[in-house]
Write an enzyme that holds these catalytic residues in place. Sequence first.
Site, mmCIF file in Angstrom:
data_model
loop_
_atom_site.group_PDB
_atom_site.id
_atom_site.type_symbol
_atom_site.label_atom_id
_atom_site.label_comp_id
_atom_site.label_asym_id
_atom_site.label_seq_id
_atom_site.Cartn_x
_atom_site.Cartn_y
_atom_site.Cartn_z
ATOM 1 C CG ASP A 145 -2.980 3.944 3.492
ATOM 2 O OD1 ASP A 145 -4.230 3.928 4.763
ATOM 3 O OD2 ASP A 145 -2.535 3.532 3.042
ATOM 4 C CE LYS A 170 -8.178 -2.659 3.738
ATOM 5 N NZ LYS A 170 -8.596 -2.116 3.127
ATOM 6 C CD1 TRP A 198 -1.908 -2.783 1.372
ATOM 7 C CD2 TRP A 198 -2.970 -1.981 -0.342
ATOM 8 N NE1 TRP A 198 -2.480 -2.974 1.028
ATOM 9 C CE2 TRP A 198 -3.735 -2.279 -0.415
ATOM 10 C CE3 TRP A 198 -3.991 -1.175 -1.389
ATOM 11 C CZ2 TRP A 198 -4.413 -3.127 -1.087
ATOM 12 C CZ3 TRP A 198 -4.319 -0.757 -2.133
ATOM 13 C CH2 TRP A 198 -5.165 -2.349 -1.809
#
Length: 334
Positions: free
Chosen positions: A214, A238, A131
């Site tokens: 993030d 999530k 990511w």
Amino acid sequence: MSSNADTTTTTTATGLPYDRVWNFSAGPSVLPLSVLEEVQRDLLNYKGTGMSVMEMSHRSKVYDDIINGAEATLRRVLRIPDNYAVIFMQGGGTGEFAASYLNLFACKSVRDKQRKLGRPLTCDYIVTGTWSKGGLKEVKRLGGKTNVVVDGVKAADTGTVSYSSLASVPEWNLGKPEETAFVYYCENETVHGVEMPSSLVVDAVDPSVPVICDMSSNMLSRPIDIKRFGAIIAGAQKNMGPAGVTLVIVRKDLLEREEPDTEAVLGVPSVLDWKYYASAGSMPHTPPTFAIYVCGLVFKWAEEMGLEALERLRDARAGLVYGMMDAHPEFYRG
Ligand code: PMP
């Protein structure tokens, strides 16, 4: 990793209400049962309005209370200082990869710094897995100048599994503060399983350089010292609610633009523009109303649980999973 329990039978083998299964999906992932039950109770007629949250106007008083309540609760849970804006957007974590870069380069202080330098500022990326690498790629796609501070994949050269370790801070190649627009990292790499202690990065970076983080897959799992960050981005699916809404927590000075306001030439599309969202209470256009409503309920649940308790819970749960993996190296690689 998900359970293979057969949901089509009436078995109670899982021991869970409604024959639910143990769901280890990283995202979209499990929501607290009490939240789902509340959603179910209010689904057809939300608090006497005669309609579901999905069907009501985002300009109604009822919805105003829902979105403002969600923000207020999150501010309490995460102890978000007043000089930070809380924004609900769309576009997921991926949208925020681009938004981070575009908004920082539209910001007055960053543009001033760049003017002073006389050439493009660099975007520093700490690459610890899929990511953060995705964030880096997005900036390259947009034509930004990037610098890889440290790359966990290099560990593969030493014979260890890639992204399983990282060079120590003194070996990092951080840019000079006067040449750097921001430093970016992903605190929990959902695919590669690397979680960074947040103090590691913020302690290493010059305080004049904003740190963008993030937190898509560890948001609400432990307390955060928000004031150490320029901006925090997180897809909801999530740890916070259903897919479709993305959270941005950004220091307000990073929303300052040059005067006269020159939106037309800043190159930030409206749907990625943090300032545009912040100035309209996250509703310059139709927000993902239902997803924000569910997030608001999860924030209330997190407030009742307490972040410290949630952190203990996650550590205990991770201990069970990783303990099992470590106990069986012939089968698992942790
Ligand atoms: N960051 C992290 C840490 C993620 O786990 C994910 C998705 N799994 C993303 C970003 C991308 O988010 P989205 O799918 O919402 O674009």
